[in-house]
Design a protein around this motif. Structure first.
Motif, PDB file in Angstrom:
ATOM      1  N   UNK A 165     104.644  22.276  84.816  1.00  0.00           N
ATOM      2  CA  UNK A 165     104.638  24.081  84.875  1.00  0.00           C
ATOM      3  C   UNK A 165     104.185  24.162  83.526  1.00  0.00           C
ATOM      4  N   UNK A 166     102.999  24.244  83.139  1.00  0.00           N
ATOM      5  CA  UNK A 166     102.388  24.576  81.880  1.00  0.00           C
ATOM      6  C   UNK A 166     102.136  23.414  81.097  1.00  0.00           C
ATOM      7  N   UNK A 167     101.078  23.403  80.516  1.00  0.00           N
ATOM      8  CA  UNK A 167     100.685  22.283  79.713  1.00  0.00           C
ATOM      9  C   UNK A 167      99.273  22.489  78.973  1.00  0.00           C
ATOM     10  N   UNK A 168      99.174  21.792  77.989  1.00  0.00           N
ATOM     11  CA  UNK A 168      98.047  22.075  76.811  1.00  0.00           C
ATOM     12  C   UNK A 168      97.062  20.833  77.224  1.00  0.00           C
ATOM     13  N   UNK A 169      95.944  20.879  76.921  1.00  0.00           N
ATOM     14  CA  UNK A 169      94.829  19.778  77.325  1.00  0.00           C
ATOM     15  C   UNK A 169      94.107  19.330  75.927  1.00  0.00           C
ATOM     16  N   UNK A 170      94.696  18.132  75.324  1.00  0.00           N
ATOM     17  CA  UNK A 170      93.931  17.599  74.193  1.00  0.00           C
ATOM     18  C   UNK A 170      93.094  16.774  74.542  1.00  0.00           C
ATOM     19  N   UNK A 171      91.645  17.301  74.846  1.00  0.00           N
ATOM     20  CA  UNK A 171      90.604  16.028  75.258  1.00  0.00           C
ATOM     21  C   UNK A 171      90.879  15.736  76.634  1.00  0.00           C
ATOM     22  N   UNK A 172      91.137  14.270  76.715  1.00  0.00           N
ATOM     23  CA  UNK A 172      91.803  13.799  77.894  1.00  0.00           C
ATOM     24  C   UNK A 172      93.435  13.648  78.162  1.00  0.00           C
ATOM     25  N   UNK A 173      93.799  14.254  77.181  1.00  0.00           N
ATOM     26  CA  UNK A 173      95.304  13.922  77.256  1.00  0.00           C
ATOM     27  C   UNK A 173      96.148  15.139  77.552  1.00  0.00           C
ATOM     28  N   UNK A 174      97.141  15.086  78.404  1.00  0.00           N
ATOM     29  CA  UNK A 174      97.866  16.206  78.534  1.00  0.00           C
ATOM     30  C   UNK A 174      99.032  16.212  77.737  1.00  0.00           C
ATOM     31  N   UNK A 175      99.437  17.307  77.113  1.00  0.00           N
ATOM     32  CA  UNK A 175     100.680  17.837  76.538  1.00  0.00           C
ATOM     33  C   UNK A 175     101.492  18.870  77.178  1.00  0.00           C
ATOM     34  N   UNK A 176     102.806  17.981  77.790  1.00  0.00           N
ATOM     35  CA  UNK A 176     103.473  18.955  78.619  1.00  0.00           C
ATOM     36  C   UNK A 176     104.270  19.984  78.091  1.00  0.00           C
ATOM     37  N   UNK A 177     104.539  21.145  78.907  1.00  0.00           N
ATOM     38  CA  UNK A 177     105.409  22.060  78.199  1.00  0.00           C
ATOM     39  C   UNK A 177     106.460  22.072  79.266  1.00  0.00           C
ATOM     40  N   UNK A 178     106.697  21.899  80.535  1.00  0.00           N
ATOM     41  CA  UNK A 178     107.790  21.882  81.263  1.00  0.00           C
ATOM     42  C   UNK A 178     107.419  20.869  82.425  1.00  0.00           C
ATOM     43  N   UNK A 179     108.174  20.235  83.047  1.00  0.00           N
ATOM     44  CA  UNK A 179     108.181  19.368  84.001  1.00  0.00           C
ATOM     45  C   UNK A 179     109.420  19.710  85.072  1.00  0.00           C
ATOM     46  N   UNK A 180     109.022  20.157  86.269  1.00  0.00           N
ATOM     47  CA  UNK A 180     109.934  19.975  87.229  1.00  0.00           C
ATOM     48  C   UNK A 180     109.760  19.423  88.651  1.00  0.00           C
ATOM     49  N   UNK A 181     111.007  19.177  89.378  1.00  0.00           N
ATOM     50  CA  UNK A 181     110.911  18.244  90.463  1.00  0.00           C
ATOM     51  C   UNK A 181     111.186  19.007  91.837  1.00  0.00           C
ATOM     52  N   UNK A 182     110.417  18.684  92.928  1.00  0.00           N
ATOM     53  CA  UNK A 182     110.246  19.337  94.241  1.00  0.00           C
ATOM     54  C   UNK A 182     110.822  18.351  95.076  1.00  0.00           C
ATOM     55  N   UNK A 183     111.440  18.920  96.073  1.00  0.00           N
ATOM     56  CA  UNK A 183     112.186  17.947  96.962  1.00  0.00           C
ATOM     57  C   UNK A 183     111.414  18.328  98.396  1.00  0.00           C
TER      58      UNK A 183
END
Length: 580
Positions: A165-183
């Protein structure tokens, strides 16, 4: 002795089994090793070709640093997917030995890079969780990512989804903002009982944050999915890139000395002086062996910008090194277990049969030896009496003792000579039958007729002992008349001799069997088989006037004809019989 025979036979056969199985196992494992190496070389070539295509896509880029960066980013996105089958690891080097990219523990992330009307374009990037989260948080997220669930009914847990849920992209690398779980809960099932759809419910907890603060230089995306980084095996098993096996393979690929050793082996293989030996083989794999475990590392040369090396070998700008580890027993073990167990059972069964047959042969020899001793003793005993009588009578005649008994002495000598003659003839006849020297003269004979004829010879005995005699039935068989007469004569004379005064003798003739039953003392069960042996007497202390070979001769006659025979105790008395 029986135990020794069995142990010796089993020992020899189990030794042969063990040698055979060791040789077979070596062969199977060797074949499995060759198969593993061939599959490894083929898979390595496929991985190398896949990397080739990526590098070729950037051939038009003139800026070398920009080209290297672009290749590095693209390989970072895709190299793990090239090697996601059966635990392969790979690394891409420049020709100078500089590492461009390698397989890693990064998670693959999927996101929508752009939208044109109703068309969404999906792209991929990688996330290094170790940069942004603690070991405990990574372990929790991997439980959600890789946990396996087996729903049975609607509403059962189907699995979890881990999303960005929101992330930055540095070339091919993801910099995460928030990670959430869905059941996800199971909704529908197919015919195989597998969940095909379900409903999702976002969990309020847990939430994972990276606390990264962007300076506004990187592109930001609202949503993305995390696929994790797992390796698939043909048998359906899964393995993480982060386990010890994969880490060890990756470390070997990234070792500078291993890289140099692999490339040197490649150059040596393609040296002009080895051209005659290599044929059309692929480049060799650097092989490290520990027991049945093999680790292979093989180079693949990118040929996009081929140049001529000093030794005349065609080289390119990049090397692709591929590594994997195999245990030759894994593939060979099922067939080895099957063959080891089946051969063990076969050899054990064979050993049992051979042991039993050897023991039977040994016992037969012992019985023959015992029979020989019994026969020798019996012959000596039976001949001793008439010879002693003959000797005594001869001495009396020679010394003129009791001259008035000369005729008696002569008659006694003649009678005992005839007795000795009968014994010798019986022995010769039995020997001739057992050695196969008798040729049967087959003809149709009436058993009732022969029986009546022989009974008439013993009429005086039956009358003297007041024996009641009956004969029932009639039958005709194809046999040697003279030998059958000898058989029936022996049976009838035995019945007459062993029936008490006032007893009964009954002869029964059917379409399949002739039998004679006489009243008298029964024969012990353990002796029913022994009476057919030569010189065997039920009463060891009684040595009659017979040769002791009567039933042995009968047995040989009946076996020559292929007839069954036997003796048994019945309510009516002892019964001797033969059947055709």
């Amino acid at each position: 002795m029986k135990k020794k025979i069995y142990l010796r036979t089993f020992g020899w056969l189990m030794g042969i089994w063990l040698v055979f199985m060791i040789g077979f196992s070596i062969f199977v494992i060797s074949e499995e090793e060759n198969k593993i190496k061939e599959e490894f070389m083929e898979r390595s070539r496929i991985i190398g070709v896949s990397v080739d295509r990526i590098i070729n896509d950037f051939n038009d880029v003139q800026d070398n640093e920009g080209k290297k960066t672009a290749i590095q980013e693209e390989l970072s996105r895709t190299l793990n997917s090239f090697t996601s089958y059966q635990g392969y690891e790979a690394a891409v080097y420049t020709k100078e030995g500089e590492l461009i990219s390698s397989t890693n523990e990064y998670w693959t992330c999927q996101y929508t890079s752009r939208q044109e009307g109703n068309t969404f374009y999906t792209d991929y990037a990688v996330l290094d969780p170790k940069k942004w989260f603690s070991t405990e948080e990574i372990a929790e997220m991997e439980e959600y990512l890789y946990g396996r669930h087996h729903p049975i009914e609607v509403g059962d847990l189907q699995g979890y989804g881990v999303g960005l849920e929101g992330f930055w992209l540095d070339g091919a690398e993801v910099i995460p903002d928030t990670i959430r779980v869905t059941k996800f809960l199971a909704g529908t099932f197919n015919e195989q009982g597998e969940a095909t759809s379900g409903s999702g419910e976002r969990l309020e907890e847990p939430i994972y944050r990276s606390d990264y603060v962007d300076a506004g230089e990187l592109p930001y995306y609202e949503h993305g999915g995390i696929q994790g980084n797992i390796i698939f095996y043909p048998d359906g098993k899964l393995r993480l890139r982060s386990d010890e096996r994969q880490l060890a393979l990756r470390e070997a690929l990234l070792d500078k000395h291993v890289f140099e050793e692999t490339i040197e082996a490649y150059y040596a293989f393609y040296a002009p002086e080895n051209a005659a030996n290599r044929g059309f083989s692929q480049p060799p794999a650097l092989e490290v062996r520990e027991g049945f475990t093999y680790r292979f590392i093989t180079p693949y040369l990118y040929q996009g910008t081929a140049k001529l090396r000093e030794v005349g070998i065609s080289v390119g700008d990049y090397w692709v090194l591929t590594a994997n580890e195999f245990n030759s027993l894994t593939g060979a073990l099922p067939i080895l277990i099957l063959v080891w167990v089946s051969c063990f059972l076969i050899f054990s069964f064979t050993a049992g049969i051979l042991s039993a047959q050897t023991w039977k042969t040994f016992r037969s020899r012992e019985e023959l030896e015992q029979q020989r001793r019994d026969m020798t003793n019996a012959i000596a005993h039976d001949l001793k009496t008439p010879l002693a009588i003959i000797s005594g009578y001869a001495e009396n005649l020679a010394e003129n003792v009791h001259t008035e008994k000369r005729e008696h002495y002569a008659a006694g000598i003649q009678e005992n000579v005839r007795r000795c003659d009968r014994m010798i003839k019986d022995m010769l006849e039995l020997s001739r039958m057992e050695s196969g020297g008798v040729i049967l003269v087959l003809e149709e004979v009436s058993l009732r007729e022969i029986t009546k004829e022989i009974l008439s010879r013993y009429e005086n005995v039956f009358v003297a002992k007041e024996i009641m005699l009956t004969v029932d039935g009639t039958a005709g068989i194809r046999a040697d008349r003279q030998l059958i007469e000898r058989t029936l004569d022996n049976f009838i004379s035995n019945a007459a001799a062993h029936t008490a005064v006032g007893g009964t003798v009954k002869v029964s003739i059917t379409a399949e069997r002739w039998s004679i039953t006489n009243t008298g003392s029964p024969i012990l069960a353990e002796e029913l088989d022994s009476i057919w042996r030569a010189y065997y007497r039920l009463d060891k202390s009684r040595m009659g006037s017979g040769s002791g070979l009567g039933l042995s001769i009968v047995r040989s006659i009946l076996e020559l004809h292929g007839f069954n025979y036997g003796a048994e105790n019945t309510e009516a008395g002892v019964c001797f019989w033969f059947a055709w």
